[in-house]
Write an enzyme that holds these catalytic residues in place. Structure first.
Site, mmCIF file in Angstrom:
data_model
loop_
_atom_site.group_PDB
_atom_site.id
_atom_site.type_symbol
_atom_site.label_atom_id
_atom_site.label_comp_id
_atom_site.label_asym_id
_atom_site.label_seq_id
_atom_site.Cartn_x
_atom_site.Cartn_y
_atom_site.Cartn_z
ATOM 1 N N HIS A 65 -8.640 1.509 -6.097
ATOM 2 C CA HIS A 65 -7.881 0.554 -5.283
ATOM 3 C C HIS A 65 -6.409 0.873 -5.430
ATOM 4 O O HIS A 65 -5.910 1.042 -6.559
ATOM 5 C CB HIS A 65 -8.169 -0.891 -5.694
ATOM 6 C CG HIS A 65 -9.602 -1.245 -5.461
ATOM 7 N ND1 HIS A 65 -10.111 -1.417 -4.202
ATOM 8 C CD2 HIS A 65 -10.628 -1.371 -6.324
ATOM 9 C CE1 HIS A 65 -11.409 -1.658 -4.308
ATOM 10 N NE2 HIS A 65 -11.747 -1.631 -5.574
ATOM 11 N N ILE A 66 -5.733 0.953 -4.307
ATOM 12 C CA ILE A 66 -4.307 1.283 -4.315
ATOM 13 C C ILE A 66 -3.515 0.137 -4.951
ATOM 14 O O ILE A 66 -2.640 0.351 -5.778
ATOM 15 C CB ILE A 66 -3.826 1.534 -2.866
ATOM 16 C CG1 ILE A 66 -4.570 2.749 -2.280
ATOM 17 C CG2 ILE A 66 -2.315 1.727 -2.813
ATOM 18 C CD1 ILE A 66 -4.401 2.912 -0.779
ATOM 19 N N ASP A 120 -25.642 -1.202 -2.763
ATOM 20 C CA ASP A 120 -27.010 -0.689 -2.838
ATOM 21 C C ASP A 120 -27.067 0.793 -2.461
ATOM 22 O O ASP A 120 -27.828 1.567 -3.057
ATOM 23 C CB ASP A 120 -27.942 -1.491 -1.923
ATOM 24 C CG ASP A 120 -28.255 -2.881 -2.467
ATOM 25 O OD1 ASP A 120 -27.973 -3.151 -3.652
ATOM 26 O OD2 ASP A 120 -28.774 -3.709 -1.688
ATOM 27 N N ASN A 175 -12.731 4.248 -2.021
ATOM 28 C CA ASN A 175 -11.982 3.004 -1.892
ATOM 29 C C ASN A 175 -12.681 2.236 -0.772
ATOM 30 O O ASN A 175 -12.492 2.547 0.407
ATOM 31 C CB ASN A 175 -10.523 3.270 -1.540
ATOM 32 C CG ASN A 175 -9.737 1.965 -1.430
ATOM 33 O OD1 ASN A 175 -10.311 0.877 -1.337
ATOM 34 N ND2 ASN A 175 -8.423 2.071 -1.433
ATOM 35 N N TYR A 230 0.798 -1.234 0.000
ATOM 36 C CA TYR A 230 0.000 0.000 0.000
ATOM 37 C C TYR A 230 0.830 1.284 0.000
ATOM 38 O O TYR A 230 0.259 2.371 -0.018
ATOM 39 C CB TYR A 230 -0.956 -0.009 1.204
ATOM 40 C CG TYR A 230 -1.921 -1.169 1.177
ATOM 41 C CD1 TYR A 230 -2.867 -1.286 0.159
ATOM 42 C CD2 TYR A 230 -1.882 -2.163 2.155
ATOM 43 C CE1 TYR A 230 -3.739 -2.363 0.111
ATOM 44 C CE2 TYR A 230 -2.753 -3.231 2.118
ATOM 45 C CZ TYR A 230 -3.680 -3.330 1.096
ATOM 46 O OH TYR A 230 -4.547 -4.388 1.043
HETATM 47 O O1 CA2 Z 1 -5.901 -1.939 -2.808
HETATM 48 C C1 CA2 Z 1 -6.804 -1.394 -2.174
HETATM 49 O O2 CA2 Z 1 -6.928 -0.175 -2.114
HETATM 50 C C2 CA2 Z 1 -7.788 -2.247 -1.380
HETATM 51 O O3 CA2 Z 1 -9.072 -1.663 -1.496
HETATM 52 C C3 CA2 Z 1 -7.316 -2.223 0.065
HETATM 53 C C4 CA2 Z 1 -8.118 -3.145 0.972
HETATM 54 C C5 CA2 Z 1 -8.207 -4.549 0.389
HETATM 55 O O4 CA2 Z 1 -9.050 -5.356 1.187
HETATM 56 C C6 CA2 Z 1 -8.738 -4.525 -1.032
HETATM 57 O O5 CA2 Z 1 -8.728 -5.852 -1.527
HETATM 58 C C7 CA2 Z 1 -7.854 -3.663 -1.919
HETATM 59 C C8 CA2 Z 1 -7.463 -3.250 2.347
HETATM 60 C C9 CA2 Z 1 -7.230 -1.947 3.025
HETATM 61 C C10 CA2 Z 1 -6.335 -2.175 4.192
HETATM 62 O O6 CA2 Z 1 -5.383 -1.160 4.211
HETATM 63 C C11 CA2 Z 1 -4.273 -1.348 4.969
HETATM 64 C C12 CA2 Z 1 -3.289 -0.404 4.815
HETATM 65 C C13 CA2 Z 1 -2.118 -0.512 5.520
HETATM 66 C C14 CA2 Z 1 -1.946 -1.562 6.394
HETATM 67 C C15 CA2 Z 1 -2.938 -2.511 6.551
HETATM 68 C C16 CA2 Z 1 -4.114 -2.395 5.837
#
Ligand code: CA2
Length: 148
Positions: free
Chosen positions: A102-103, A89, A76, A25
């Site tokens: 999505h990052i 919804d 996101n 991320y």
């Molecule tokens: O890639 C993305 O932006 C996601 O939406 C991030 C979600 C994940 O469940 C999706 O599949 C993809 C998770 C967000 C959690 O973010 C964190 C950031 C830093 C450390 C731990 C979690």
């Protein structure tokens, strides 16, 4: 006249940005994301209301409120992307244009991340471009709002 405000929604666990898993991320924080989107929107004459929550109902309430005073939603949804019919919804119910961000490149990750309940209610999709993807999503959403 178009309402010159966007809602930025970040779902569960995105408050942890910049504190863990930098290989997936990056090292920027949620505050950095919110500042980036505000800057991109301001450059186009829009303001931003930002919400992040680990509680689905809080996100739904913010999305419902947006129908009164926002022109579109940058979201996101975090892990709710892959699980939440109620979030989908809410987005479809308010009938505002949505940009899904999505990052990480979810299609290159585990199979359970490949399906998005939000994808077909969004008009803009920016996936796997890291935090800068929020800027691209904001610009493309404003283009859509302005009919460009
Ligand atoms: O890639 C993305 O932006 C996601 O939406 C991030 C979600 C994940 O469940 C999706 O599949 C993809 C998770 C967000 C959690 O973010 C964190 C950031 C830093 C450390 C731990 C979690």
């Amino acid at each position: 006249m178009t309402t010159r405000r966007l809602l930025l929604v970040n779902g569960p666990n995105l408050n942890l940005l910049g504190t863990r898993e930098p290989d997936i991320y990056g090292s920027e924080t949620l505050a950095d994301v919110e500042a980036l989107v505000a800057e991109a929107a301001t450059a186009r004459g829009y303001e931003v209301r930002a919400v992040q929550s680990n509680h689905e109902g809080v996100l739904l309430d913010a999305i419902h409120e947006a129908r009164h005073d926002c022109a579109g939603i940058v979201i996101n949804p975090g892990g709710l992307t892959h699980t939440s019919v109620v979030l989908r919804d809410a987005l479809s119910g308010v009938a505002l244009p949505v940009a899904e961000v999505h990052i990480s490149d979810v299609m290159a990750r585990e199979p359970f991340r490949h399906h998005s309940y939000v994808a077909d209610v969004a008009v803009v999709h920016v996936i796997g471009e890291g935090v800068p993807g929020y800027r691209a999503a904001t610009d493309r959403l404003i283009d859509h709002v302005e009919g460009r």
